[in-house]
Design a protein around this motif. Structure first.
Motif, PDB file in Angstrom:
ATOM      1  N   PRO B 218     129.712 -76.270  25.352  1.00 30.75           N
ATOM      2  CA  PRO B 218     129.836 -76.790  23.428  1.00 30.75           C
ATOM      3  C   PRO B 218     130.800 -75.796  22.444  1.00 30.75           C
ATOM      4  CG  PRO B 218     127.787 -76.384  23.155  1.00 30.75           C
ATOM      5  CD  PRO B 218     127.750 -76.641  24.487  1.00 30.75           C
ATOM      6  N   ARG B 219     131.954 -77.120  22.610  1.00 30.22           N
ATOM      7  CA  ARG B 219     132.937 -74.920  22.039  1.00 30.22           C
ATOM      8  C   ARG B 219     132.790 -75.877  20.478  1.00 30.22           C
ATOM      9  NH1 ARG B 219     139.451 -75.774  23.367  1.00 30.22           N
ATOM     10  NH2 ARG B 219     138.466 -74.334  22.772  1.00 30.22           N
ATOM     11  N   THR B 220     131.856 -74.719  20.093  1.00 27.91           N
ATOM     12  CA  THR B 220     132.011 -74.519  18.492  1.00 27.91           C
ATOM     13  C   THR B 220     131.866 -73.684  18.293  1.00 27.91           C
ATOM     14  OG1 THR B 220     129.679 -74.838  18.969  1.00 27.91           O
ATOM     15  CG2 THR B 220     130.214 -76.499  18.160  1.00 27.91           C
ATOM     16  N   GLU B 221     132.186 -72.561  16.883  1.00 21.42           N
ATOM     17  CA  GLU B 221     132.125 -71.226  16.702  1.00 21.42           C
ATOM     18  C   GLU B 221     130.736 -70.392  16.984  1.00 21.42           C
ATOM     19  OE1 GLU B 221     132.586 -69.990  12.814  1.00 21.42           O
ATOM     20  OE2 GLU B 221     134.382 -68.677  13.032  1.00 21.42           O
ATOM     21  N   ALA B 222     129.138 -71.300  16.981  1.00 17.51           N
ATOM     22  CA  ALA B 222     128.283 -70.646  16.753  1.00 17.51           C
ATOM     23  C   ALA B 222     127.815 -70.175  18.902  1.00 17.51           C
ATOM     24  CB  ALA B 222     126.795 -71.823  16.620  1.00 17.51           C
ATOM     25  N   ALA B 223     128.139 -71.061  19.635  1.00 15.45           N
ATOM     26  CA  ALA B 223     128.347 -70.779  20.900  1.00 15.45           C
ATOM     27  C   ALA B 223     128.848 -69.689  20.891  1.00 15.45           C
ATOM     28  CB  ALA B 223     128.207 -71.716  21.712  1.00 15.45           C
ATOM     29  N   ASN B 224     130.199 -69.584  20.178  1.00 17.93           N
ATOM     30  CA  ASN B 224     131.536 -68.299  21.338  1.00 17.93           C
ATOM     31  C   ASN B 224     130.061 -67.551  21.084  1.00 17.93           C
ATOM     32  OD1 ASN B 224     132.832 -70.009  21.954  1.00 17.93           O
ATOM     33  ND2 ASN B 224     134.453 -69.180  21.003  1.00 17.93           N
ATOM     34  N   LEU B 225     129.840 -67.477  19.651  1.00 18.11           N
ATOM     35  CA  LEU B 225     129.432 -66.068  19.156  1.00 18.11           C
ATOM     36  C   LEU B 225     128.161 -65.753  20.246  1.00 18.11           C
ATOM     37  CD1 LEU B 225     129.033 -66.619  15.602  1.00 18.11           C
ATOM     38  CD2 LEU B 225     130.483 -64.475  16.541  1.00 18.11           C
ATOM     39  N   ARG B 226     127.492 -66.650  20.496  1.00 18.26           N
ATOM     40  CA  ARG B 226     126.094 -66.422  20.833  1.00 18.26           C
ATOM     41  C   ARG B 226     125.907 -65.974  22.026  1.00 18.26           C
ATOM     42  NH1 ARG B 226     123.428 -71.934  21.663  1.00 18.26           N
ATOM     43  NH2 ARG B 226     124.426 -72.054  19.707  1.00 18.26           N
ATOM     44  N   VAL B 227     128.001 -66.302  22.538  1.00 15.28           N
ATOM     45  CA  VAL B 227     127.664 -65.563  24.342  1.00 15.28           C
ATOM     46  C   VAL B 227     128.608 -64.552  24.423  1.00 15.28           C
ATOM     47  CG1 VAL B 227     129.578 -65.851  26.440  1.00 15.28           C
ATOM     48  CG2 VAL B 227     128.745 -68.126  24.647  1.00 15.28           C
ATOM     49  N   LEU B 228     129.085 -64.023  22.874  1.00 12.80           N
ATOM     50  CA  LEU B 228     129.254 -62.585  22.945  1.00 12.80           C
ATOM     51  C   LEU B 228     127.990 -61.635  22.593  1.00 12.80           C
ATOM     52  CD1 LEU B 228     132.360 -63.248  20.569  1.00 12.80           C
ATOM     53  CD2 LEU B 228     132.626 -62.016  23.417  1.00 12.80           C
ATOM     54  N   GLU B 229     127.454 -62.431  21.603  1.00 11.87           N
ATOM     55  CA  GLU B 229     126.529 -61.291  21.489  1.00 11.87           C
ATOM     56  C   GLU B 229     125.417 -61.015  23.288  1.00 11.87           C
ATOM     57  OE1 GLU B 229     123.406 -59.853  18.991  1.00 11.87           O
ATOM     58  OE2 GLU B 229     125.721 -60.563  18.453  1.00 11.87           O
ATOM     59  N   ARG B 230     124.888 -62.015  23.517  1.00 10.46           N
ATOM     60  CA  ARG B 230     124.714 -62.350  25.156  1.00 10.46           C
ATOM     61  C   ARG B 230     125.262 -60.569  25.221  1.00 10.46           C
ATOM     62  NH1 ARG B 230     123.906 -67.049  27.608  1.00 10.46           N
ATOM     63  NH2 ARG B 230     123.496 -67.528  25.898  1.00 10.46           N
ATOM     64  N   GLU B 231     126.426 -61.554  25.678  1.00 14.41           N
ATOM     65  CA  GLU B 231     127.530 -60.037  26.663  1.00 14.41           C
ATOM     66  C   GLU B 231     126.799 -58.041  26.146  1.00 14.41           C
ATOM     67  OE1 GLU B 231     130.117 -59.835  28.869  1.00 14.41           O
ATOM     68  OE2 GLU B 231     128.311 -62.095  29.528  1.00 14.41           O
ATOM     69  N   LYS B 232     127.064 -58.003  25.126  1.00 12.93           N
ATOM     70  CA  LYS B 232     127.106 -56.778  24.631  1.00 12.93           C
ATOM     71  C   LYS B 232     125.415 -56.821  24.466  1.00 12.93           C
ATOM     72  CE  LYS B 232     127.844 -55.392  19.747  1.00 12.93           C
ATOM     73  NZ  LYS B 232     127.863 -56.447  18.370  1.00 12.93           N
ATOM     74  N   ARG B 233     124.284 -57.299  24.061  1.00 13.04           N
ATOM     75  CA  ARG B 233     123.247 -57.041  24.680  1.00 13.04           C
ATOM     76  C   ARG B 233     123.391 -56.778  26.436  1.00 13.04           C
ATOM     77  NH1 ARG B 233     119.601 -61.609  23.487  1.00 13.04           N
ATOM     78  NH2 ARG B 233     120.770 -62.552  22.385  1.00 13.04           N
ATOM     79  N   LYS B 234     123.592 -57.437  27.198  1.00 12.73           N
ATOM     80  CA  LYS B 234     123.457 -56.649  28.229  1.00 12.73           C
ATOM     81  C   LYS B 234     123.805 -55.300  28.600  1.00 12.73           C
ATOM     82  CE  LYS B 234     124.154 -60.391  30.932  1.00 12.73           C
ATOM     83  NZ  LYS B 234     124.834 -61.741  31.532  1.00 12.73           N
ATOM     84  N   ARG B 235     125.279 -55.161  27.824  1.00 10.56           N
ATOM     85  CA  ARG B 235     125.654 -54.015  28.382  1.00 10.56           C
ATOM     86  C   ARG B 235     124.856 -53.387  27.496  1.00 10.56           C
ATOM     87  NH1 ARG B 235     130.693 -54.252  25.339  1.00 10.56           N
ATOM     88  NH2 ARG B 235     130.630 -56.245  25.914  1.00 10.56           N
ATOM     89  N   ALA B 236     124.200 -53.448  26.519  1.00 13.22           N
ATOM     90  CA  ALA B 236     123.438 -52.123  25.587  1.00 13.22           C
ATOM     91  C   ALA B 236     122.261 -51.845  26.987  1.00 13.22           C
ATOM     92  CB  ALA B 236     122.692 -52.696  25.048  1.00 13.22           C
TER      93      ALA B 236
END
Lengths: 989, 282
Positions: B218-236
């Motif tokens: 879905p093209r919502t702001e919340a969904a975008n943030l969630r994706v970014l967060e997941r990326e970050k966690r993966k890197r960490a």
């Protein structure tokens, strides 16, 4: 935050209530009242943050981390000590003053030997500072210059603290003054008083002194002292207290063991011949007062040996003194003074609980820990090192005194005048303080050392004995002649322990603590008569309740055939009666008459009045009980029997029934997921809860086709029934439309359907409208509103030009969230709080009533007031959670006026859902974003960052006004409640 | 007796002077018993952007300062003496929107404006406007007359209460009608989307929707943030923290810096408290 001019004005108004003396002293120092700066987030440059640390800095940082919870506490304690300790320059002045006194004292002329009762040598300008009852006493007195002069006490040890700097000087009377039988019948005390009177007579002519006055040492009337103050601007700085003490080695200690008698009954009662055969009762207090004087110097030597190489002691004792002062424990007869605290520190040092390496904070902690865990009224302690068989044992002391703490010589009980109740209060405070220190959520420094605990704000109920002279008859009734002799005729001191133990027994189970104020006598001029025992004014008692049992109407005693039954019957008198209980036993019991909640809260008052009348002959008219004076303002209705708490319970019951029926409603397309009340009456905090009403048909015109009762113009106006708002959440489903206009329609359809179903299945009269349904049930009107949990989100939806869906707060969505999310949550939390603390609701109602009476209810939301009151119950430190509306209300006013709204958020930890880390986070974010946040910031677990209830109101100006009004109100109210003689008119509200 | 009259005259003059340019003041009074009149400010309605159909410029009178007790009915009665009145629109702010078009719903209207409002009075003939402006020469007009009294006090409240009771059948019918329309609209949109699904547009792009076999995010702001967060966690998760010596050094340094920062903060707080004399215990 606020206009500079206004801030200055507010400060001046706030200064008003304080004593004029302090105000003047402050006023001089503060020239231009600048507006206080606000906290700014700290910004350190990178270079500064990451520079290599020196080893010293490392040590310091590590130490603060280990010893204190935070560096803040350490810094705060340092600041406090700097504030209270004496400065070097002042010390020099005091030293010079002492030298001058010394030279003057040795130059006092002698007077020839006369009888003690022949006081003609004394000029008219000086009265003997002693109550000479009975007047006749044998013995001769002459004045000789003192054999020795020495400074004793806290000044030398460096533990004296502002604001009252006292320097104690021991004046040793030469041996020649005394005669053989001076230990008897107050002869020593009379001589001591005459000695001081002569010194006063000579000093009154000197230019050196600003004032020469008498006072009683710790308000003990056997021990007058002479107060000397320097002339000029240092008058307020210091008071030199002259204590006369006997020549060392004159009195034989064995004569003053606690079991010995030194006051003869015949002399005391002024009978000519002693009665034969009757044994003389021991006079431990009298003996102790003589022994104290002989030990002045040795105590000093003992303490100074303890305090060498022990820098922490000085700080620790200073902190403890502040702690005691804040709790009003350090002044009056039987107080826990600084000297006693130093002795406790010394005791702990000998027991190796404290070592000389410790800092002041650690000393404080250890002493509090010790006080909290040791009951000196049961297991006394002694500083005497080797056990000499000839010395009296601890058991002897326990027999004679209520609290036992024996000095290094093994002779003197340092806590002789203290009542057991007072010690229990100290112990209770110490326990509470330890809890506070260990609790990381509370600012321990503020609670322990900076908050004063006056009786009115500490105890749930407070009552005054208006005329202490009534205690004379109490002494007679309780047959306390020997105690009277022992106390030298001080009937207050003689009767107090008995009265307190009487009350403690009567209120056992109900009261956590029964405390009394310490009798205090003011200092007086040398040409005035010494104050009588009745001059201590009124005696105040404070009761702290166990909320569960304080209001129980039944006092169940032992079974009728038990031997204890007679004891029970004599204790309660006529009130005791036999009753058969449900389990079949027949017991003695006392039943108190109370029908409403507010009357039940006053059962302790009935008990107190009954017991004092029965056992101590104190008439009801001389007891002034201030427990529920304020509650008259929340009484409603014509009969004004209750304070509306029962009404509130009825409302909630009716609401519970309705919500159950809603849950079980059949025939709805979607199920009801939650029914939540939002009206203040449903969380017990409505000032005047709705009362069930039936419409009077003759006042209305019936309109048949709409089934409507329309009020008729000619008839009186029908009563207003406040609708009770309820939110009814419906199940989420794919069938809900995702458009705000459509949702409105669907909600209206639900309202229609709910109304129809309620009418069909439960025969309620319902009136649906577009936004709500009114349901008439049990005489109440419930306003039901359907809510859909996604509606606020749909209202927030905004599509950005890139086609991204974004959520943005709008006016409409905020309003809806407040209505359907925050308010129901708050309601259920506060409903829970009321179950834990039964007086929460009434306190809230008093607070709201006050806000409304100040015409500010439009400017502060009801929920905000509720939260403020809730914080009193959830974070009571350093007090206990209030158990009466009055004390809660006083603390509410105090919180409002003293809380630092500008620099700190008020965190109300409902249901204890916030952790320590979260609180810190809230505080940090608050500081960083201060300028954007509302002037009054209240954070709760469900609303950490927004403070929804104070967003719009109050404004900065209104808040300022509110604070000023609160501080004025609390001052007026406390004055009225503390003054038992004036007629009380709680007109603040 | 002369002085009150003089005063009143002065007051009238003041009122006349206070009239903004372009407007004409019409004096109105609530009833005959009121002494001092209230001023309605009227003007010919003129707008730059083309003639609207609801408020034709020649025939419309723009009225400012309409008191709350004066509704559309009262206004039309007041101005009917100048010519037949076609419509009266009352709103809280001047502007073309809001009142345009026939009223969509009897029940679902926004909040009624409170306080003083503005009104557009549309006459049938342009002459009405001029006649209305000429009314200023006459004495004060009465809003509440004996033949048409304005309700006040208890009777007003009773009337309002009676009004607030909705007719259930009517409401139900309206809701049903609206929802039918709404459902139809949604069904149409869905049908359109279903038809377009998987069909590339003229540049060859296919629109991805949440329906169909491969639903996109879905093209919502919340969904975008969630994706970014997941990326970050993966890197960490992949990163090793205690591998190099410099990392170890860094954490130590960071710890000291934290302590220092806290210390500085506390110091500042203390300084502030000292300034406020917070350390006087009593």
């Amino acid at each position: 935050f606020k206009e500079p001019a206004e801030a200055a004005e507010a400060e001046e108004v706030e200064e008003g209530p304080q004593t004029p003396q302090r105000g003047a002293a402050r006023g001089r120092k503060r020239k231009a009242p600048a507006p206080a700066p606000a906290l700014q987030p700290v910004k350190l440059s990178r270079a500064e943050l990451y520079k290599p640390p020196t080893s010293e800095e490392l040590n310091q940082l590590k130490e603060t981390e280990d010893l204190f919870h935070s560096s803040l506490l350490r810094l705060q304690i340092e600041e406090l000590l700097r504030e209270v300790t004496l400065k070097e320059t002042k010390k020099k002045k005091i030293d010079a003053f002492l030298h001058e006194i010394n030279s003057l004292l040795s130059a006092i002329p002698e007077i020839p030997e006369t009888d003690i009762i022949d006081q003609t040598w004394l000029s008219r300008g000086v009265k003997v500072p002693f109550l000479q009852v009975p007047f006749n006493v044998k013995g001769k007195f002459r004045f000789l210059p003192p054999a020795e002069l020495s400074v004793v006490g806290s000044y030398l040890l460096g533990t004296c603290i502002k604001p009252e700097i006292n320097v104690d000087v021991a004046v040793t009377m030469p041996r020649e003054i005394f005669q053989d039988k001076d230990n008897l019948n107050q002869r020593y005390h009379r001589k001591r008083a005459l000695y001081l009177a002569h010194i006063a007579q000579c000093f009154s002519k000197e230019n050196l002194f600003g004032s020469v006055k008498f006072a009683y040492m710790n308000s003990n009337h056997l021990k007058p002292i002479l107060l000397l103050r320097p002339r000029g601007k240092d008058e307020k700085l210091v008071a030199v207290r002259l204590h006369a003490c006997p020549a060392p080695g004159f009195f034989k200690p064995s004569r003053f063991y606690p079991s010995k008698n030194n006051v003869r009954t015949a002399w005391f009662l002024e009978q000519s011949t002693p009665k034969e055969g009757a044994p003389e009762p021991p006079t431990p207090h009298y003996n102790n007062s003589v022994l104290c004087d002989t030990m002045l110097l040795s105590h000093l030597h003992f303490l100074s040996s303890v305090s060498t190489d022990f820098p922490g002691m000085k700080d620790g004792v200073a902190l403890l003194k502040v702690w005691l002062n804040q709790r009003q424990l350090s002044k009056g007869l039987g107080c826990f003074n600084g000297f006693l605290i130093s002795m406790v520190v010394a005791y702990l040092l000998t027991k190796r609980k404290i070592v000389k390496m410790m800092s002041g904070y650690q000393v404080l902690r250890n002493v509090l820990q010790f006080l909290a865990t040791t009951d000196l009224s049961v297991t006394g302690i002694s500083l005497a090192k080797d056990t000499d068989a000839s010395l009296p044992a601890l058991a002897d002391f326990h027999q004679a005194f209520e609290v036992v703490f024996v000095d290094p010589s093994g002779l003197v009980n340092l806590c002789a005048d203290m009542t057991a109740s007072k010690y229990h209060q100290v112990q209770f405070e110490a326990k509470r303080s330890m809890e506070i220190l260990d609790d990381r959520m509370v600012d321990g420094f503020q609670a322990l050392l900076m908050t004063s605990k006056p009786m009115l704000r500490t105890f749930d109920h407070v009552f005054h004995l208006k005329h202490v002279s009534k205690l004379q008859s109490a002494c007679r009734k309780m047959q306390l002649l020997s105690e009277l002799m022992d106390q030298g005729g001080n009937y207050v001191a003689a009767a107090l322990p008995f009265i307190v133990s009487l009350l403690t027994r009567g209120l056992a189970g109900r009261a956590l603590l029964v405390a009394h104020s310490l009798p205090q006598t003011p200092e007086w001029l040398i040409d005035a008569e010494p104050p009588k025992h009745k001059d201590i004014g009124s005696l105040t008692f404070g009761l702290l309740f166990v909320p569960e049992f304080a209001a129980s109407a039944l006092e169940k005693g032992p079974q009728a055939d038990c031997p204890e039954a007679t004891d029970f019957r004599t204790f309660w008198g006529e009130k005791s009666e036999l009753r058969r209980f449900q389990d079949g036993t027949i017991c003695e019991a006392v039943v108190w008459q109370a029908s409403t909640v507010c009357q039940k809260r006053l059962i302790p008052e009935q008990i107190v009045r009954h017991l004092l009348k029965l056992h101590a002959d104190i008439p009801e008219s001389s007891i002034c009980y201030t427990g529920a004076l304020l509650e008259s303002v929340i009484k409603s209705g014509k009969e004004a029997l209750g304070t509306g708490e029962e009404d509130m319970v009825n409302v909630v019951c009716s609401y519970d029934d309705l919500s159950r029926k809603l849950w079980n409603l059949e025939g709805l397309p979607l199920t009801v997921t939650a029914v939540q009340g939002v009206h203040p009456a449903l969380r017990y905090t409505d000032v005047f809860p709705p009362i069930p009403m039936k419409p009077i048909y003759s006042f209305h015109n019936q309109i048949k086709n709409k089934q409507l009762l329309l009020p008729s113009e000619q008839k009186p106006c029908p009563a207003y029934i406040a609708p009770l708002k309820i939110i009814c959440h419906m199940e989420g489903s794919g069938r809900w439309p995702q458009d705000k206009e459509a949702i409105k329609r669907i909600k209206a359809a639900f309202h229609l359907q709910l109304a129809e179903l309620l009418q069909q299945q439960h025969q309620f009269i319902c009136r649906p409208a577009v936004t709500h349904i009114d349901v008439y049930k049990d005489g109440y009107v419930f306003r039901l509103q359907v809510a859909y949990h996604r509606e606020p989100l749909i209202l927030k939806e905004v599509v950005t030009p890139e086609g991204m869906l974004k959520y943005q707060d709008t006016e409409e969505s905020k309003q809806l969230e407040l209505e359907t999310l925050h308010r129901p949550n708050l309601n259920s939390s506060l409903h829970g709080l009321q179950q834990q603390h039964p007086v929460f609701g009434s306190t809230c109602r008093l607070a709201k009533r006050w806000v409304r009476a100040q015409l500010l209810s439009d400017n502060i939301s009801e929920e905000c007031v509720d939260l403020l009151v809730a914080s009193l119950f959830l974070h009571p430190a350093p007090f206990m959670p209030p158990s009466s509306p009055q004390v809660g209300f006083l603390r509410f006013l105090n919180l409002l006026s003293t809380f630092d709204w500008k620099n700190s958020p008020l965190i109300v930890n409902l249901n204890a859902d916030l952790t320590d880390a979260e609180c810190t986070e809230i505080k940090n974010k608050f500081v960083a974003a201060r300028s954007r946040l509302p002037v009054m910031f209240i954070a709760t677990p469900k609303d950490k960052w927004n403070s929804v209830w104070t967003q719009e109101r109050p404004s900065a100006q209104i808040l300022q006004r509110l604070l000023v009004l609160a501080s004025e109100s609390v001052r007026t109210l406390e004055e009225q409640l503390m003054d038992p003689l004036s007629n009380q008119d709680v007109k603040v509200v | 007796a002369a002085s009150p009259r003089a005063k009143m005259a002065a007051a009238e003059q003041r009122a006349a002077r206070a009239v903004p340019p372009g407007y004409t003041a019409l004096e109105v009074k609530f009833g005959a018993r009121q002494r001092s009149p209230h001023c309605l400010l009227v003007k010919e309605h003129r707008v730059r952007e083309g003639p609207g159909d609801t408020h034709p410029p020649q025939r419309t009178l723009f009225v400012l300062n309409v008191p709350p007790y004066c509704g559309p009915d009262e206004l039309s009665r007041l101005f009917s003496r100048c010519g037949a009145v076609q419509t009266v629109d009352v709103s809280d702010k001047p502007g073309p929107g809001g009142t345009a078009g026939p009223r969509s719903s009897k029940f679902f209207t926004g909040k009624a404006a409170t306080g003083f409002r503005v009104a557009y009075v549309v006459f049938r003939k342009p002459a009405g406007v001029q006649a209305a402006k000429a009314l200023s020469q006459e004495g004060p007009l009465l809003i509440s007359t004996e033949s048409h009294p304005v309700k006040t006090g208890v009777s007003k409240w009773i009337a309002r209460y009676a009004e607030s009771v909705v007719n259930q059948e009517e409401l139900k019918a309206e809701v049903d009608a609206f929802m039918q329309d709404y459902d139809k609209k949604i069904a149409e949109e869905e049908a359109k989307a279903a038809k377009e699904e998987g069909v590339p547009d003229e540049e060859g792009w296919v629109k991805v929707t949440r329906k169909g076999r491969k639903p996109g995010l879905p093209r919502t702001e919340a969904a975008n943030l969630r994706v970014l967060e997941r990326e970050k966690r993966k890197r960490a998760r992949k990163e090793l923290l205690n591998f190099y010596a410099w990392q170890h050094r860094e954490t130590k340094r960071e710890h000291i810096a934290q302590l220092r920062k806290k210390f500085e903060e506390d110091k500042q707080r203390i300084a502030l408290m000292r300034a406020q004399r917070k350390f006087r215990p009593y």
